[in-house]
Design an enzyme around this catalytic site. Structure first.
Site, PDB file in Angstrom:
ATOM      1  N   ALA A   1       0.859  -1.182   0.000  1.00 33.41           N
ATOM      2  CA  ALA A   1       0.000   0.000   0.000  1.00 33.41           C
ATOM      3  C   ALA A   1       0.899   1.236   0.000  1.00 33.41           C
ATOM      4  O   ALA A   1       2.048   1.183   0.452  1.00 33.41           O
ATOM      5  CB  ALA A   1      -0.888  -0.018   1.232  1.00 33.41           C
TER       6      ALA A   1
ATOM      7  N   GLY B   1       0.656  -5.061   0.738  1.00 31.72           N
ATOM      8  CA  GLY B   1      -0.524  -5.158  -0.127  1.00 31.72           C
ATOM      9  C   GLY B   1      -0.207  -5.836  -1.452  1.00 31.72           C
ATOM     10  O   GLY B   1      -1.088  -6.433  -2.077  1.00 31.72           O
TER      11      GLY B   1
ATOM     12  N   GLU C   1      -0.580  -9.373  -0.715  1.00 35.46           N
ATOM     13  CA  GLU C   1      -2.012  -9.657  -0.535  1.00 35.46           C
ATOM     14  C   GLU C   1      -2.732  -9.694  -1.892  1.00 35.46           C
ATOM     15  O   GLU C   1      -3.608 -10.518  -2.121  1.00 35.46           O
ATOM     16  CB  GLU C   1      -2.619  -8.616   0.409  1.00 35.46           C
ATOM     17  CG  GLU C   1      -2.100  -8.793   1.831  1.00 35.46           C
ATOM     18  CD  GLU C   1      -2.360  -7.596   2.734  1.00 35.46           C
ATOM     19  OE1 GLU C   1      -1.981  -6.470   2.344  1.00 35.46           O
ATOM     20  OE2 GLU C   1      -2.945  -7.784   3.808  1.00 35.46           O
TER      21      GLU C   1
ATOM     22  N   GLU D   1       4.532  -5.053   7.116  1.00 39.74           N
ATOM     23  CA  GLU D   1       3.747  -4.005   7.793  1.00 39.74           C
ATOM     24  C   GLU D   1       4.158  -3.806   9.243  1.00 39.74           C
ATOM     25  O   GLU D   1       4.089  -2.711   9.782  1.00 39.74           O
ATOM     26  CB  GLU D   1       2.244  -4.342   7.736  1.00 39.74           C
ATOM     27  CG  GLU D   1       1.612  -4.223   6.361  1.00 39.74           C
ATOM     28  CD  GLU D   1       1.689  -5.503   5.542  1.00 39.74           C
ATOM     29  OE1 GLU D   1       2.513  -6.392   5.845  1.00 39.74           O
ATOM     30  OE2 GLU D   1       0.912  -5.597   4.572  1.00 39.74           O
TER      31      GLU D   1
HETATM   32  N1  CAA Z   1       4.580   3.249  -0.556  1.00 41.58           N
HETATM   33  C1  CAA Z   1       4.998   4.442  -1.077  1.00 41.58           C
HETATM   34  N2  CAA Z   1       6.177   4.597  -1.715  1.00 41.58           N
HETATM   35  C2  CAA Z   1       6.971   3.511  -1.819  1.00 41.58           C
HETATM   36  C3  CAA Z   1       6.595   2.253  -1.296  1.00 41.58           C
HETATM   37  C4  CAA Z   1       5.345   2.144  -0.645  1.00 41.58           C
HETATM   38  N3  CAA Z   1       4.870   0.978  -0.151  1.00 41.58           N
HETATM   39  N4  CAA Z   1       7.598   1.370  -1.547  1.00 41.58           N
HETATM   40  C5  CAA Z   1       8.557   2.063  -2.212  1.00 41.58           C
HETATM   41  N5  CAA Z   1       8.184   3.358  -2.379  1.00 41.58           N
HETATM   42  C6  CAA Z   1       8.924   4.423  -3.048  1.00 41.58           C
HETATM   43  C7  CAA Z   1      10.070   4.950  -2.203  1.00 41.58           C
HETATM   44  O1  CAA Z   1       9.615   5.894  -1.261  1.00 41.58           O
HETATM   45  C8  CAA Z   1      10.972   5.527  -3.272  1.00 41.58           C
HETATM   46  O2  CAA Z   1      10.451   6.772  -3.648  1.00 41.58           O
HETATM   47  P1  CAA Z   1      11.456   8.036  -3.868  1.00 41.58           P
HETATM   48  O3  CAA Z   1      12.347   7.629  -5.017  1.00 41.58           O
HETATM   49  O4  CAA Z   1      10.554   9.172  -4.189  1.00 41.58           O
HETATM   50  O5  CAA Z   1      12.222   8.180  -2.576  1.00 41.58           O
HETATM   51  C9  CAA Z   1      10.791   4.586  -4.442  1.00 41.58           C
HETATM   52  O6  CAA Z   1       9.553   3.889  -4.210  1.00 41.58           O
HETATM   53  C10 CAA Z   1      11.888   3.531  -4.557  1.00 41.58           C
HETATM   54  O7  CAA Z   1      11.978   2.883  -3.303  1.00 41.58           O
HETATM   55  P2  CAA Z   1      13.363   2.766  -2.472  1.00 41.58           P
HETATM   56  O8  CAA Z   1      14.257   3.909  -2.774  1.00 41.58           O
HETATM   57  O9  CAA Z   1      13.007   2.531  -1.049  1.00 41.58           O
HETATM   58  O10 CAA Z   1      13.960   1.431  -3.158  1.00 41.58           O
HETATM   59  P3  CAA Z   1      14.900   0.349  -2.496  1.00 41.58           P
HETATM   60  O11 CAA Z   1      15.281  -0.566  -3.602  1.00 41.58           O
HETATM   61  O12 CAA Z   1      15.956   0.990  -1.679  1.00 41.58           O
HETATM   62  O13 CAA Z   1      13.962  -0.438  -1.455  1.00 41.58           O
HETATM   63  C11 CAA Z   1      11.951  -1.611  -0.762  1.00 41.58           C
HETATM   64  C12 CAA Z   1      12.875  -1.175  -1.932  1.00 41.58           C
HETATM   65  C13 CAA Z   1      12.673  -2.583   0.151  1.00 41.58           C
HETATM   66  C14 CAA Z   1      10.742  -2.281  -1.391  1.00 41.58           C
HETATM   67  C15 CAA Z   1      11.534  -0.338   0.044  1.00 41.58           C
HETATM   68  O14 CAA Z   1      11.075   0.641  -0.861  1.00 41.58           O
HETATM   69  C16 CAA Z   1      10.440  -0.609   1.036  1.00 41.58           C
HETATM   70  O15 CAA Z   1      10.697  -1.158   2.091  1.00 41.58           O
HETATM   71  N6  CAA Z   1       9.191  -0.233   0.702  1.00 41.58           N
HETATM   72  C17 CAA Z   1       8.069  -0.356   1.609  1.00 41.58           C
HETATM   73  C18 CAA Z   1       7.570  -1.781   1.698  1.00 41.58           C
HETATM   74  C19 CAA Z   1       6.437  -1.872   2.701  1.00 41.58           C
HETATM   75  O16 CAA Z   1       6.608  -1.594   3.879  1.00 41.58           O
HETATM   76  N7  CAA Z   1       5.249  -2.307   2.244  1.00 41.58           N
HETATM   77  C20 CAA Z   1       4.078  -2.450   3.078  1.00 41.58           C
HETATM   78  C21 CAA Z   1       3.201  -1.236   2.969  1.00 41.58           C
HETATM   79  S1  CAA Z   1       1.830  -1.256   4.124  1.00 41.58           S
HETATM   80  C22 CAA Z   1       0.672  -2.268   3.428  1.00 41.58           C
HETATM   81  O17 CAA Z   1       0.855  -2.804   2.368  1.00 41.58           O
HETATM   82  C23 CAA Z   1      -0.604  -2.446   4.219  1.00 41.58           C
HETATM   83  C24 CAA Z   1      -1.552  -3.464   3.666  1.00 41.58           C
HETATM   84  O18 CAA Z   1      -1.726  -4.504   4.247  1.00 41.58           O
HETATM   85  C25 CAA Z   1      -2.320  -3.205   2.467  1.00 41.58           C
END
Ligand code: CAA
Length: 257
Positions: free
Chosen positions: A65, A108, A111, A131
């Protein structure tokens, strides 16, 4: 229909839906999920499409998400908005959905993948429910579908540590169907979709419904449901075609009637 965050292509009775927010690893904002559900429901009513492939890009199927959209949310407005209720509509799509995934499949994204019926993954795929590291938990089915797919102890490990697993590990735990080299994951999903697109659509639909029934009913009720679906198919032209073709030693040509 024009969309911002998904791309749609129809070829050979296959609807290919591609998540397209590459700059944020296909993070699932509300608009993207709304567009996805809208398109899946459109495909549902399109008789020319028999199978769906849902995919992203090599780097990410979806990284979850959209955290920047969620960060400012508060409990009561979230409860009233009930944003995840729209996900229930994905689970109601009766056409088979094949997920072709690569790269990050997180939160998500995982999911969403688990809402699909079959999953082909590239060997670079990383799957997880991180999460907990954001101070929350899955809200779109992760605790339920992951547990049903991989069993209690592995689900607990993934959900409580937030660590990602590799495609090979996901395969070992029965979460996905197949792992292939990155240049093959979409082709392999397409190959599977082409095979299913040739099958009798009504039988395909009833098989999907029967399998899903196994997740939320007793064995006795599920068996009863299956038997009624089986009998129902004897009123279809495709049953005549399938059995006659076998007896006449030729390939069947199914019409969906
Ligand atoms: N939401 C919003 N933006 C996101 C995102 C997310 N879930 N995942 C990545 N991005 C964005 C980053 O902010 C970044 O944007 P900028 O270039 O503007 O800074 C861009 O995508 C590239 O990401 P990274 O620079 O972080 O890339 P990386 O290769 O260093 O890391 C990653 C990749 C490990 C996937 C890392 O981005 C990350 O941990 N993302 C979040 C994953 C996460 O926590 N997901 C769960 C979300 S909550 C949820 O899903 C609830 C549910 O049950 C529905």
């Amino acid at each position: 229909m024009s969309y911002h965050y998904i791309k749609v292509l129809v070829q050979d009775r296959i609807g290919i839906v591609t998540l397209h927010r590459p700059e944020v690893l296909n993070a699932l904002n509300l608009q993207l999920v709304y567009e996805l559900v809208t398109e899946l429901e459109r495909i549902e009513t399109d008789d020319s499409i028999r199978v769906i492939i849902l995919t992203g890009n090599e780097k990410a199927f979806a990284a979850g998400a959209d955290i920047s959209e969620m960060a400012g949310e508060e409990a009561i407005p979230m409860l009233l908005k009930d944003q995840f209720v729209v996900w229930d509509r994905i689970a109601k799509i009766s056409k088979p959905i094949i997920a072709a995934v690569s790269g990050f499949v997180l939160g998500g994204g995982c999911e969403l993948m688990m809402n699909c019926d079959m999953i082909i993954a590239s060997e670079t795929t990383r799957i997880g429910q991180p999460e907990i590291q954001l101070g929350v938990m899955p809200g779109a089915g992760g605790t339920q579908r992951l547990t049903k797919a991989v069993g209690k102890v592995k689900a607990m490990e993934m959900l409580l540590t937030g660590e990602h697993i590799t495609a090979e590990e996901a395969l070992k735990f029965g979460l996905i169907n197949k792992v292939v080299p990155v240049e093959m994951y979409f082709k392999e999903a397409l190959r599977m979709a082409q095979q299913i697109a040739l099958q009798p659509p009504v039988a395909v639909r009833l098989i999907k419904k029967s399998v899903l029934k196994a997740f939320d009913t007793s064995l006795a009720e599920g068996l009863d449901y299956e038997r009624n679906c089986f009998y129902l198919l004897f009123s279809s032209e495709d049953k005549e075609e399938g059995m006659n073709a076998f007896l006449q030693k030729r390939k069947p040509k199914f019409t969906g009637r």
